[in-house]
Structures are given as C-alpha cells and as structure tokens.
Design a protein around this motif. Structure first.
Motif, PDB file in Angstrom:
ATOM      1  N   LEU A  24       0.818  -1.211   0.000  1.00  0.00           N
ATOM      2  CA  LEU A  24       0.000   0.000   0.000  1.00  0.00           C
ATOM      3  C   LEU A  24       0.854   1.265   0.000  1.00  0.00           C
ATOM      4  N   ASP A  25       1.974   1.243   0.682  1.00  0.00           N
ATOM      5  CA  ASP A  25       2.889   2.384   0.686  1.00  0.00           C
ATOM      6  C   ASP A  25       3.375   2.646  -0.742  1.00  0.00           C
ATOM      7  N   TRP A  26       3.788   1.585  -1.431  1.00  0.00           N
ATOM      8  CA  TRP A  26       4.285   1.746  -2.796  1.00  0.00           C
ATOM      9  C   TRP A  26       3.165   2.228  -3.727  1.00  0.00           C
ATOM     10  N   LEU A  27       2.000   1.628  -3.616  1.00  0.00           N
ATOM     11  CA  LEU A  27       0.885   1.999  -4.485  1.00  0.00           C
ATOM     12  C   LEU A  27       0.455   3.443  -4.226  1.00  0.00           C
ATOM     13  N   VAL A  42      -4.225  -9.276   0.698  1.00  0.00           N
ATOM     14  CA  VAL A  42      -4.986  -8.680  -0.396  1.00  0.00           C
ATOM     15  C   VAL A  42      -5.856  -9.789  -0.984  1.00  0.00           C
ATOM     16  N   ARG A  43      -6.898  -9.383  -1.674  1.00  0.00           N
ATOM     17  CA  ARG A  43      -7.818 -10.358  -2.260  1.00  0.00           C
ATOM     18  C   ARG A  43      -7.090 -11.292  -3.220  1.00  0.00           C
ATOM     19  N   PRO A  44      -7.434 -12.563  -3.193  1.00  0.00           N
ATOM     20  CA  PRO A  44      -6.861 -13.494  -4.178  1.00  0.00           C
ATOM     21  C   PRO A  44      -7.242 -13.030  -5.588  1.00  0.00           C
ATOM     22  N   GLU A  83      -9.671   1.171   2.271  1.00  0.00           N
ATOM     23  CA  GLU A  83     -10.495   0.829   3.436  1.00  0.00           C
ATOM     24  C   GLU A  83     -11.830   0.226   3.036  1.00  0.00           C
ATOM     25  N   GLY A  84     -12.248   0.473   1.814  1.00  0.00           N
ATOM     26  CA  GLY A  84     -13.506  -0.068   1.348  1.00  0.00           C
ATOM     27  C   GLY A  84     -14.630   0.928   1.543  1.00  0.00           C
TER      28      GLY A  84
END
Length: 194
Positions: free
Chosen positions: A86-89, A149-151, A188-189
């Motif tokens: 998440l930091d990279w993204l 993370v989601r598959p 976070e959704g």
C-alpha cells in the motif's frame, strides 16, 4: 563521426529538457512539433531519438520510474507485506497525480497474459508499466501469499486503480488531496465492516 555523436547527445539532452517542460505544461498531449521548434531541431531529429510519443513520454518519466522501482526494492524488506504494498501503491498514485501525463503513459499499455519479465517483445519489456511491474510484483506476490490482499489481484489491477484515481482527480482544485481521499476510500472499502 565523433562530432556527430556529441551533437546527437546534445540534441537528445536538449530535446528531453524541452519535452519535460512541455509535458509539465500540457501533459501527454504535448506537441512533438513544439518540442522540436523549442529545442531548435527538426521534427525528424526528435523522431530519430524518440520514434513515438510513448517513447518520448517514457524518457521524460524515466527518473521517477527509477525512484519508484528503488522504493519497491526498499519496501520488499519490510515486515508488513500489506503496508509495504500500500505504501508503494500510494506513492505511485501521488506521483501520477503530480506529474501531468504520467497516468496517460500507463494507459498506453493494455494488459497482457504474459508477465513483463517473460515477454519476448523488447518494447514491452522496457515500457513504463513493465519496468514498474518487475519492481513491484514481488510486493504483490508477498501480499497475496500472506493473504492480506484479495486473491486474484493482479499488477494490472493496481496500475488501473492508480491511473483511474489520477485521471479522475487531475482537474480538481487540489488533486493530491482528492486522490489521497479516493485512495484511502479504496483501501479501506466503501462499507467497512463494524
């Protein structure tokens, strides 16, 4: 012969400097003809160094792409694979928002079934997206392995997300603030569980 090589190097540097300024002003729509005029060279000279608009844009963003790759390498040693990804993204999103034209460069690259590191197409292997994929794919693989993370999430999904946020916010009064808000909302959704 040597004189021509040094002239070619000077032309390349001058064209790239002018292109950086033009892209900062006009984004991916920067005129190659204007770049040539401002650099004091012919259009053919620009095209000899940069045969396509994509090639010119990738050269303009090369330094920042390298920084994003180095950041991915640093984050690959972090303990928390979710936080590292998440930091990279987030860094990618913020750069795409701050650098006019960068999100457009990434939209030139449609997804393929062949990972960039196994493609035999040299142009694909050296494209912005491919370079970023090689650098950040380990972060994604680790996050998938750790089930944080989601598959089924792919690197192309991440690029599409970053590009979408950047393009959707580029005309806001404060694009970085809006992009950060949308990134947080995405992570976070829309409806977090209580």
């Amino acid at each position: 012969m040597t004189g021509q090589r040094s002239d070619a190097r000077r032309n390349y540097s001058r064209i790239l400097a002018v292109a950086e300024a033009e892209v900062a002003r006009h984004g991916a729509a920067a005129s190659l003809e204007q770049v040539a005029r401002t650099a004091g060279v012919g259009s053919a000279t620009v095209r000899r160094h940069f045969p396509t608009r994509q090639a010119l844009l990738e050269a303009v963003f090369q330094e920042r792409i390298q920084a994003l790759c180095e950041r991915a390498d640093q984050l690959s040693r972090a303990d928390d694979s979710r936080a590292a990804l998440l930091d990279w993204l987030h860094g990618l999103v913020l750069y795409a928002v701050s650098a006019r034209g960068f999100a457009d460069v990434l939209t030139y690259e449609p997804p393929t079934d062949v990972p960039a590191d196994t493609s035999t197409d040299a142009q694909v292997q050296h494209s912005c997206g491919a370079v970023l994929e090689r650098a950040a794919a380990p972060l994604l693989r680790r996050a998938l392995r750790d089930e944080v993370v989601r598959p089924g999430v792919t690197f192309h999904d991440l690029i599409t997300l970053a590009v979408g946020i950047a393009l959707a916010t580029e005309h806001h009064a404060e694009p970085a603030v809006q992009a950060d808000r949308l990134f947080t909302l995405t992570v976070e959704g829309l409806s977090p569980s209580p």
